[in-house]
Design a protein around this motif. Structure first.
Motif, PDB file in Angstrom:
ATOM      1  N   LYS A 112      -8.825  11.001  -5.319  1.00 42.64           N
ATOM      2  CA  LYS A 112      -7.921  11.829  -4.556  1.00 42.64           C
ATOM      3  C   LYS A 112      -8.427  13.274  -4.258  1.00 42.64           C
ATOM      4  O   LYS A 112      -8.279  13.710  -3.200  1.00 42.64           O
ATOM      5  N   GLY A 121      -9.041   7.422 -10.176  1.00 40.32           N
ATOM      6  CA  GLY A 121      -7.851   7.631  -9.395  1.00 40.32           C
ATOM      7  C   GLY A 121      -7.761   8.960  -8.790  1.00 40.32           C
ATOM      8  O   GLY A 121      -7.705   9.337  -7.709  1.00 40.32           O
ATOM      9  N   ASP A 143      -8.540  -1.243  -3.666  1.00 38.55           N
ATOM     10  CA  ASP A 143      -7.717  -0.374  -4.409  1.00 38.55           C
ATOM     11  C   ASP A 143      -7.308   0.832  -3.634  1.00 38.55           C
ATOM     12  O   ASP A 143      -6.138   1.304  -3.582  1.00 38.55           O
ATOM     13  N   MET A 144      -8.253   1.073  -2.406  1.00 39.42           N
ATOM     14  CA  MET A 144      -7.627   2.264  -1.561  1.00 39.42           C
ATOM     15  C   MET A 144      -8.248   1.830  -0.104  1.00 39.42           C
ATOM     16  O   MET A 144      -9.147   1.068  -0.163  1.00 39.42           O
ATOM     17  N   TRP A 152       0.794  -1.091  -0.040  1.00 41.84           N
ATOM     18  CA  TRP A 152       0.177  -0.025   0.111  1.00 41.84           C
ATOM     19  C   TRP A 152       0.982   1.138  -0.015  1.00 41.84           C
ATOM     20  O   TRP A 152       1.736   1.475   0.791  1.00 41.84           O
ATOM     21  N   TYR A 193      -4.216   5.100   2.217  1.00 41.08           N
ATOM     22  CA  TYR A 193      -3.247   3.996   1.525  1.00 41.08           C
ATOM     23  C   TYR A 193      -3.999   3.719  -0.038  1.00 41.08           C
ATOM     24  O   TYR A 193      -5.220   3.415   0.025  1.00 41.08           O
ATOM     25  N   THR A 194      -3.112   3.782  -1.072  1.00 40.88           N
ATOM     26  CA  THR A 194      -3.681   3.278  -2.222  1.00 40.88           C
ATOM     27  C   THR A 194      -2.779   1.957  -2.632  1.00 40.88           C
ATOM     28  O   THR A 194      -1.670   1.906  -2.227  1.00 40.88           O
TER      29      THR A 194
END
Length: 262
Positions: free
Chosen positions: A156, A152, A190-191, A122, A178-179
């Motif tokens: 964010k 993505g 994914d996240m 991550w 975290y990604t």
């Protein structure tokens, strides 16, 4: 190969400086996690081997170990090992006592551990996270999101709005964002957002997030955010982790004023 991969993912959890990633040209920080489980009927053997191994080989520094018990979801009653944060170049460095470590691991732990390990790396986003200078790890709520393709950057942007609310309205709440470094389209991880708390009563607390979001960003903005988040994500899953001091090589205290040495 299994031995090398698994122990690459074990070290101190969340020892970092929140300014480490200020320069995008520098190496960013990564956290590694591995899910594992003892073989049925061998819990005592596994615990004894893991405890002794961590006390000898993972009792501090870059290779210190923290282990957590998972309370719910598909991984119920399994354990989580955590390493990091570290830079990818950290893994290029030779490991001290590597031969003795591998011999002890293969002899005293592997025979009592199930084969189905699951490892994830991550990327830590310091600018979207918040930690006090020092705190003790106790319990974690881990919320993992499945992010739709090509969303993505939009994700964010929306997370930055959430972070602004948390830092203004919940400044003492530790959390990290975290990604997944190697996300797959069918993985659903994914996240992740990790919340740190001390008492299970915290889970029932009403944080009045909608009211606080509107107070920070303006009336009606929460509903707009929720619509954006619905379009960005395809689902989510939550796990509760409980720190297992008995099997960990290091203690519960987290220091956020230092970083992994280069």
């Amino acid at each position: 190969m299994k031995t090398i991969l698994f122990w690459i993912l074990l070290a101190p959890f969340l020892v970092f400086s929140q300014s480490d990633q200020s320069n995008e040209n520098e190496e960013y920080l990564v956290v590694g996690t591995t899910v594992f489980a003892p073989k049925p009927g061998h819990m005592d053997d596994f615990k004894q081997g893991m405890k002794a191994h961590n006390e000898q080989f993972h009792n501090g520094g870059d290779w210190g170990v923290r282990i957590y018990n998972i309370m719910n979801g598909p991984n119920t009653d399994k354990m989580m090992a955590v390493m990091g944060p570290f830079q990818w170049s950290t893994l290029d460095k030779p490991r001290e006592n590597a031969e003795a470590h591998s011999e002890d691991w293969d002899k005293n732990v592997v025979p009592y551990m199930q084969e189905d390990l699951n490892s994830t790396y991550w990327r830590f986003h310091h600018d979207l996270s918040n930690f006090p200078p020092n705190f003790d790890v106790n319990k974690l709520e881990i919320v993992m999101f499945d992010i739709n393709r090509m969303e993505g950057e939009r994700m964010k942007k929306e997370l930055a709005k959430v972070t602004k609310v948390f830092k203004e309205k919940y400044p003492d709440m530790p959390y990290g964002i975290y990604t997944n470094e190697f996300a797959a389209t069918n993985d659903g991880r994914d996240m992740a957002i990790a919340y740190f708390f001390d008492h299970f009563k915290w889970l029932s607390k009403d944080f009045k997030f909608k009211e606080n979001y509107n107070a920070v960003h303006g009336e009606g903005t929460y509903d707009k955010f929720m619509q954006e988040w619905k379009d960005i994500t395809a689902g989510a899953q939550t796990e509760i982790w409980v720190f297992n001091q008995a099997l960990s090589g290091i203690g519960s205290q987290v220091t956020t004023g230092s970083r992994v040495e280069e």
